[in-house]
Write a protein that holds these residues in place. Structure first.
Motif, short mmCIF file in Angstrom:
data_model
loop_
_atom_site.label_atom_id
_atom_site.label_comp_id
_atom_site.label_asym_id
_atom_site.label_seq_id
_atom_site.Cartn_x
_atom_site.Cartn_y
_atom_site.Cartn_z
N VAL A 107 0.86 -1.19 0.00
CA VAL A 107 0.00 0.00 0.00
C VAL A 107 0.89 1.24 0.00
N ALA A 108 0.67 2.11 -0.97
CA ALA A 108 1.52 3.30 -1.12
C ALA A 108 0.72 4.57 -0.86
N LEU A 109 1.37 5.55 -0.26
CA LEU A 109 0.77 6.87 -0.03
C LEU A 109 1.85 7.92 -0.23
N ASN A 110 1.55 8.90 -1.08
CA ASN A 110 2.46 10.02 -1.28
C ASN A 110 2.08 11.12 -0.29
N CYS A 111 2.93 11.34 0.69
CA CYS A 111 2.63 12.29 1.75
C CYS A 111 2.57 13.73 1.26
N GLY A 112 3.16 13.99 0.10
CA GLY A 112 3.15 15.35 -0.42
C GLY A 112 2.03 15.61 -1.40
N ALA A 113 1.21 14.60 -1.68
CA ALA A 113 0.17 14.75 -2.70
C ALA A 113 -1.18 15.11 -2.12
N LEU A 114 -1.31 15.12 -0.79
CA LEU A 114 -2.60 15.38 -0.16
C LEU A 114 -2.49 16.58 0.77
N PRO A 115 -3.56 17.37 0.88
CA PRO A 115 -3.54 18.48 1.85
C PRO A 115 -3.49 17.95 3.27
N GLU A 116 -3.02 18.78 4.18
CA GLU A 116 -2.79 18.35 5.56
C GLU A 116 -4.05 17.81 6.23
N ASN A 117 -5.20 18.39 5.91
CA ASN A 117 -6.43 17.98 6.59
C ASN A 117 -6.96 16.63 6.10
N LEU A 118 -6.37 16.08 5.03
CA LEU A 118 -6.80 14.78 4.52
C LEU A 118 -5.83 13.65 4.83
N ILE A 119 -4.57 14.01 5.11
CA ILE A 119 -3.55 12.97 5.28
C ILE A 119 -3.87 12.08 6.49
N GLN A 120 -4.33 12.69 7.59
CA GLN A 120 -4.60 11.89 8.78
C GLN A 120 -5.69 10.85 8.50
N ALA A 121 -6.76 11.28 7.81
CA ALA A 121 -7.83 10.34 7.49
C ALA A 121 -7.36 9.27 6.53
N ASP A 177 5.77 7.56 0.58
CA ASP A 177 6.65 8.33 -0.30
C ASP A 177 6.65 9.79 0.15
N GLU A 178 7.78 10.45 -0.09
CA GLU A 178 7.97 11.85 0.29
C GLU A 178 7.60 12.07 1.76
N ILE A 179 8.19 11.25 2.62
CA ILE A 179 7.92 11.34 4.06
C ILE A 179 8.34 12.69 4.62
N GLY A 180 9.29 13.35 3.94
CA GLY A 180 9.73 14.67 4.39
C GLY A 180 8.65 15.72 4.27
N ASP A 181 7.60 15.45 3.49
CA ASP A 181 6.49 16.39 3.34
C ASP A 181 5.38 16.17 4.36
N LEU A 182 5.53 15.15 5.23
CA LEU A 182 4.50 14.89 6.24
C LEU A 182 4.49 16.04 7.24
N PRO A 183 3.32 16.67 7.45
CA PRO A 183 3.26 17.81 8.38
C PRO A 183 3.75 17.42 9.77
N LEU A 184 4.40 18.36 10.41
CA LEU A 184 4.97 18.12 11.74
C LEU A 184 3.91 17.67 12.73
N SER A 185 2.68 18.20 12.57
CA SER A 185 1.61 17.86 13.52
C SER A 185 1.19 16.40 13.42
N LEU A 186 1.45 15.75 12.28
CA LEU A 186 1.06 14.36 12.10
C LEU A 186 2.22 13.39 12.35
N GLN A 187 3.42 13.93 12.45
CA GLN A 187 4.57 13.05 12.63
C GLN A 187 4.51 12.29 13.95
N VAL A 188 3.95 12.91 14.96
CA VAL A 188 3.85 12.24 16.26
C VAL A 188 2.89 11.06 16.19
N ASN A 189 1.83 11.17 15.38
CA ASN A 189 0.88 10.06 15.23
C ASN A 189 1.55 8.87 14.54
#
Length: 456
Positions: free
Chosen positions: A205-219, A251-263
């Motif tokens: 299962v792949a997810l591009n962390c930089g392809a989604l807005p911050e409010n959708l990545i968590q969901a 993918d592009e884990i460096g684009d994961l927002p800081l607020s979601l990194q703890v999760n």
């Protein structure tokens, strides 16, 4: 309904088949091919039926004088047929027609003039040669498909090191961090690790962390319950949960927002998640492979990436080289993608000119493998030449892309070595100098010479 004729005068030991498309009046040469199993078709429609129900390496076509419709039907037959070598049979008087000559030139492996008379043994020899080439092509295609499935394309020391690391990493069920420039094939490497791991029968299962807005990545990552937010009309399984028993590629884990990194850190530590809007704790058994083109150590210093998450992700690591650093791989990759995009289809182009290969070897490939794929695919479609030229690839004329001088090659090697050492050490000049085996003063001088400051 007409039936396809098969020559019965063959040895029981022979297994070589030839399709004989008899489209013109005249002698039937099937009886001359005593060592072949001849499947005869007296029309294009019959030939298509034969191709649908048999596997051929070689075909004969008696074309004679064709009108526009017949020629168009024959061209479509050859273009839509699986890859095989076609040999034309034609009366000499029809070779004075430019359109017929162009047809033979574009679509046929060879041709013979009729009547055959004493040329029958030579035709059989040509058929054997074409059949043998077809078998070699088939074996190469099988090997290519295997390589494509395993993503093992390349022979340079730089990429062979990556292949070796893939084999080692695949056998250990730990998180992996893949670093490298955009377009180098980081997801392909992640898939190769998954395919060789004990989790290969589970999902990838792949997810591009930089392809989604911050409010959708968590969901997307953790899923959500019905009513968790406006528009959440039903429960949705997140990517982490969907990867249970398999591999999650971020993918592009460096684009994961800081607020979601703890999760994400909590999941890596405890292997549990809670869906958004829910209170049930779910245990998820999934291996995480992350990738980025960013310098995460520099981002840690800048406060935009968590250091504890970095160390959780970087248990095992693979650095993917840029295409320009893969000495000897450019021609191999270009031919690989050419075969991939032309397999099973007829194209006028037959490969790359030597000048095109030289131009590709001199090109810097800032877009890496992704750029090569785009250039090769476009050239196959747009080229009007038998061999793809440098201009077809969008690389301009080859006169200006000659073999570099020793000074130019030396400067290029220096720049690449300095960039890689600085990138590896997070722009720590002292450590980079040790890696390169030079003093700090020398490295500073070389950085100034090549106009290299911070490398990201």
């Amino acid at each position: 309904m007409s039936q396809l004729a098969t020559n019965k005068h063959i040895s029981q030991e022979t297994s070589r088949k030839v399709l004989y498309v008899h489209l013109a009046p005249g002698d039937n040469i099937a009886t001359c091919l005593k060592d072949w199993q001849v499947v005869q078709a007296n029309s294009v429609n019959e030939a298509q039926l034969a191709l649908d129900s048999n596997r051929f390496q070689v075909a004969l076509a008696h074309i004679g004088k064709l009108n526009d419709k017949q020629r168009g039907d024959l061209e479509r037959l050859v273009e839509n047929a699986p890859p095989l070598n076609w040999i034309a049979l034609i009366e000499p008087e029809y070779l004075n027609n430019d359109i017929t000559n162009e047809l033979i030139y574009d679509y046929f492996f060879d041709y013979y003039t009729l009547p055959l008379k004493d040329k029958a043994p030579y035709l059989c020899a040509t058929l054997g040669h074409a059949w043998g080439l077809g078998r070699l092509r088939e074996q190469e295609d099988d090997l290519r498909r295997y390589r494509e499935e395993c993503q093992m394309v390349g022979a340079s020391p730089a990429i062979r090191l990556v292949f070796s690391q893939i084999r080692k990493v695949a056998g250990v069920d730990a998180t992996v961090l893949i670093t490298g420039s955009s377009g180098t094939g980081k997801e392909l490497i992640a898939r190769a690790i998954h395919q060789r791991s004990q989790r290969c029968k589970g999902p990838f299962v792949a997810l591009n962390c930089g392809a989604l807005p911050e409010n959708l990545i968590q969901a997307e990552l953790f899923g959500h319950e019905k009513g968790a937010f406006t528009g959440a009309h039903c429960r949705k399984i997140g990517r982490i949960e969907a990867a249970g028993g398999g591999t999650l590629f971020l993918d592009e884990i460096g684009d994961l927002p800081l607020s979601l990194q703890v999760n994400l850190l909590r999941f890596l530590q405890e292997e549990t998640i809670e869906r958004l809007g829910g209170n049930e704790t779910l245990y998820i058994d999934a291996r995480v492979i992350a990738a980025t083109h960013r310098n995460l150590e520099a981002e840690i210093r800048e406060g935009v990436f968590r250091e504890d998450l970095y160390y959780r992700l970087n248990v095992l690591s693979i650095e993917v080289p840029d295409l320009k650093e893969r000495e000897g791989d450019i021609e191999l990759l270009a031919n690989f993608f050419f075969r991939k995009f032309t397999e099973g289809r007829h194209h006028r182009v037959r490969g790359f000119s030597r000048r095109a290969i030289a131009a590709m070897n001199c090109h810097d490939w800032p877009g890496n493998v992704r750029e090569m794929i785009n250039r090769v695919r476009k050239a196959i479609v747009m080229s009007e030449n038998r061999l793809i030229t440098a201009a077809d690839l969008g690389l301009g004329g080859t006169q200006d892309q000659v073999v570099p001088t020793l000074e130019e090659a030396r400067n290029l090697a220096e720049r690449q070595a300095i960039r890689r050492s600085l990138k590896k050490t997070g722009n720590n000049v002292s450590l980079a100098a040790k890696l390169l085996g030079v003093s700090r003063v020398t490295l500073y001088r070389l950085m100034e010479k090549h106009q290299l400051a911070n490398v990201r």
